[in-house]
Scaffold this active site. Structure first.
Site, PDB file in Angstrom:
ATOM      1  N   VAL A  63     -46.241   2.182  -7.955  1.00  0.00           N
ATOM      2  CA  VAL A  63     -46.651   2.232  -9.361  1.00  0.00           C
ATOM      3  C   VAL A  63     -47.796   3.202  -9.618  1.00  0.00           C
ATOM      4  CG1 VAL A  63     -45.839  -0.103  -9.808  1.00  0.00           C
ATOM      5  CG2 VAL A  63     -48.215   0.262  -9.055  1.00  0.00           C
ATOM      6  N   ASP A  64     -48.395   3.720  -8.554  1.00  0.00           N
ATOM      7  CA  ASP A  64     -49.487   4.686  -8.724  1.00  0.00           C
ATOM      8  C   ASP A  64     -49.274   5.884  -7.806  1.00  0.00           C
ATOM      9  OD1 ASP A  64     -51.810   5.793  -9.705  1.00  0.00           O
ATOM     10  OD2 ASP A  64     -53.146   4.662  -8.382  1.00  0.00           O
ATOM     11  N   LEU A  65     -48.096   6.479  -7.918  1.00  0.00           N
ATOM     12  CA  LEU A  65     -47.778   7.633  -7.089  1.00  0.00           C
ATOM     13  C   LEU A  65     -48.539   8.844  -7.622  1.00  0.00           C
ATOM     14  CD1 LEU A  65     -46.049   8.573  -4.697  1.00  0.00           C
ATOM     15  CD2 LEU A  65     -44.277   9.211  -6.339  1.00  0.00           C
ATOM     16  N   ASN A  66     -49.529   9.277  -6.873  1.00  0.00           N
ATOM     17  CA  ASN A  66     -50.321  10.438  -7.297  1.00  0.00           C
ATOM     18  C   ASN A  66     -50.745  11.250  -6.085  1.00  0.00           C
ATOM     19  OD1 ASN A  66     -53.150   9.676  -6.406  1.00  0.00           O
ATOM     20  ND2 ASN A  66     -52.702   7.915  -7.721  1.00  0.00           N
ATOM     21  N   ASN A 123     -52.778   9.561  -3.304  1.00  0.00           N
ATOM     22  CA  ASN A 123     -52.153   8.515  -2.499  1.00  0.00           C
ATOM     23  C   ASN A 123     -51.100   9.068  -1.544  1.00  0.00           C
ATOM     24  OD1 ASN A 123     -53.714   6.453  -3.516  1.00  0.00           O
ATOM     25  ND2 ASN A 123     -52.302   5.988  -5.189  1.00  0.00           N
TER      26      ASN A 123
END
Length: 240
Positions: A174-177, A180
């Site tokens: 949910v926080d693919l950046n 990460n």
């Protein structure tokens, strides 16, 4: 990987006994395991990572390094409580869920840090939490490589293939950046920070993950990096 649970007062610890035995820090499962002051008093804090909550790098001994990450809220809700969450049951806590998910993906041969322990401290209707994983030697965030212009098309394609492997396994990150995604010295790509992530059937969430990554790349001034990432994503998944 065998995970065990222990309790010391209001602190609950989920841990991999093998990881604790491999280290030479002589820290048994208990509150001190996730206590930054304990590690500082032992002279075993070797550095700090950027970002909310300030993760600590720990010298666990015997050649092992760990990352201690406290859970911290962001956004407007952090003004009410930066580090406490609503208690809905031990197995529903963010730390226990993330450790179990990380362990499951690690056992399937996917490139995630090996989990060490999760700790949850209950305060009545709320709790605080922290997570420990093994540090990936020599790894740098993709964001840092992009800013230094050291991420070529071959590496970016590998990023895409790695994301595809996780998607094929059903991981909705949910926080693919770009922070990460880590790249080690062998140019292997790793995925970190699985807080609130879950395994689910294929669906629109896959495109949403990629769209979130693209927004992150634009933020770092590297929007053109998405094209080779998508090319790699469309290829056969990378081998283990």
């Amino acid at each position: 990987m065998g995970l065990a649970t222990c309790r010391a007062g209001k602190v609950f610890i989920l841990y991999d006994a093998a990881r604790l035995c491999d280290a030479a820090a002589e820290v048994p499962p208990g509150p001190q395991l996730v206590d930054p002051d304990h590690w500082r008093s032992q002279g075993r804090v070797t550095g700090e990572a950027p970002g909310r909550g300030a993760s600590l790098f720990l010298d666990a001994g015997a050649g092992h390094e760990w990352v201690l990450r406290p859970y911290r809220r962001g956004g407007l809700i952090a003004r009410l409580s930066a580090k406490r969450y609503l208690w809905t049951g031990l197995e529903q806590t963010r730390a226990f869920r993330e450790l179990r998910l990380t362990a499951a993906l690690h056992e399937r041969g996917l490139p995630v840090p090996r989990p060490v322990a999760a700790a949850v401290t209950r305060h009545g209707l709320t709790y605080e939490a922290a997570l420990i994983t093994e540090r990936i030697p020599g790894a740098r965030a993709l964001a840092d490589l992009l800013e230094a212009r050291r991420a070529g098309d071959a590496l970016l394609a590998e990023v895409g293939r790695t994301i595809r492997r996780f998607h094929d396994a059903g991981l909705d990150h949910v926080d693919l950046n770009a922070r990460n995604l880590l790249v080690d010295e062998a140019q292997r790509v790793w995925l970190i920070d699985l807080d609130r992530c879950r395994l689910r059937p294929k669906g629109a969430w896959q495109d949403a993950n990629l769209a979130r990554l693209e927004r992150s790349l634009v933020k770092f001034g590297a929007g053109d990096a998405m094209a080779p990432i998508r090319r790699g994503y469309g290829e056969a998944p990378a081998s283990g």
